[in-house]
Scaffold this motif. Structure first.
Motif, short mmCIF file in Angstrom:
data_model
loop_
_atom_site.label_atom_id
_atom_site.label_comp_id
_atom_site.label_asym_id
_atom_site.label_seq_id
_atom_site.Cartn_x
_atom_site.Cartn_y
_atom_site.Cartn_z
N ASN A 148 6.47 -12.57 49.83
CA ASN A 148 7.87 -12.43 49.42
C ASN A 148 8.57 -13.76 49.17
O ASN A 148 9.75 -13.90 49.46
N ARG A 188 3.41 -10.81 45.82
CA ARG A 188 3.94 -11.77 46.80
C ARG A 188 5.13 -12.55 46.28
O ARG A 188 5.98 -12.97 47.03
N ARG A 198 8.41 -13.56 43.80
CA ARG A 198 9.54 -13.20 42.96
C ARG A 198 9.86 -14.44 42.14
O ARG A 198 9.45 -15.54 42.48
N ASN A 243 10.25 -19.93 50.64
CA ASN A 243 9.71 -18.86 51.48
C ASN A 243 10.53 -18.84 52.76
O ASN A 243 10.34 -19.68 53.63
N ARG A 246 10.97 -8.00 40.04
CA ARG A 246 10.46 -9.25 40.63
C ARG A 246 11.25 -10.47 40.19
O ARG A 246 10.97 -11.58 40.61
#
Length: 136
Positions: A6, A33, A35, A65, A133
C-alpha cells in the motif's frame, strides 16, 4: 528491502519515460501494492512538499510508505523488490553500487528526461479498472 504494501509512488505525469514506468508497474504489480500520484496533481504535490521536495522543480522519484519516504534509486530498488520474483534481481544489482553515485546518475537522467524521452501535454489518464490506484 521489504515489500512496500500500500505504498504510494509519486511520478511525473507528463514524462513519457515516467508514464512507461507506471504502465510497467501496473502490469507487473499483481498484488496491487502500489498506488500512484502524478506530481502535477494535488496529492502528488502535497506528498513532495511533505517530504522536502520542491513540487515546482521535481527531479526526484518518491516512494511513500506510511511515514517513511524513499527517493531516487533507493525508491526504485524498493519498488522492484516489492514486485518480487525476478524483479528482485535488478533491485539487488542497484544496491551494489554506492548510493551517491547511482543517485547522481539518476538525477542527471531526471533532469534530461523530457529532452531524451519526450513530454506529454496532459497527464496519463488511467483506465476505469486502474483508476482506484491513482490519487487525485
Amino acid at each position: 528491502m521489504s515489500g512496500e504494501a500500500n505504498a504510494t509512488i509519486v511520478f511525473d505525469g507528463l514524462c513519457v519515460l515516467c508514464n512507461g514506468w507506471v504502465r510497467f508497474l501496473l502490469r507487473h504489480d499483481r498484488h496491487g501494492r502500489y498506488r500512484f500520484a502524478a506530481m502535477q496533481g494535488e496529492s502528488g504535490r502535497a506528498l513532495l512538499a511533505a517530504h522536502g521536495l520542491d513540487p515546482d522543480d521535481p527531479v526526484s522519484f518518491l516512494l511513500v510508505n506510511g511515514t517513511r519516504a524513499f527517493t531516487d534509486t533507493e525508491a526504485i530498488g524498493r519498488v522492484l523488490w516489492g514486485l518480487g520474483g525476478v524483479w528482485a534481481v535488478p533491485a539487488a544489482v542497484i544496491a551494489i553500487f554506492p548510493r551517491a553515485l547511482r543517485d547522481r546518475l539518476y538525477r542527471w537522467a531526471a533532469r534530461n528526461r523530457y529532452r531524451w524521452f519526450g513530454r506529454h501535454d496532459i497527464c496519463m489518464v488511467p483506465s476505469p479498472a486502474q483508476a482506484a490506484r491513482f490519487l487525485p
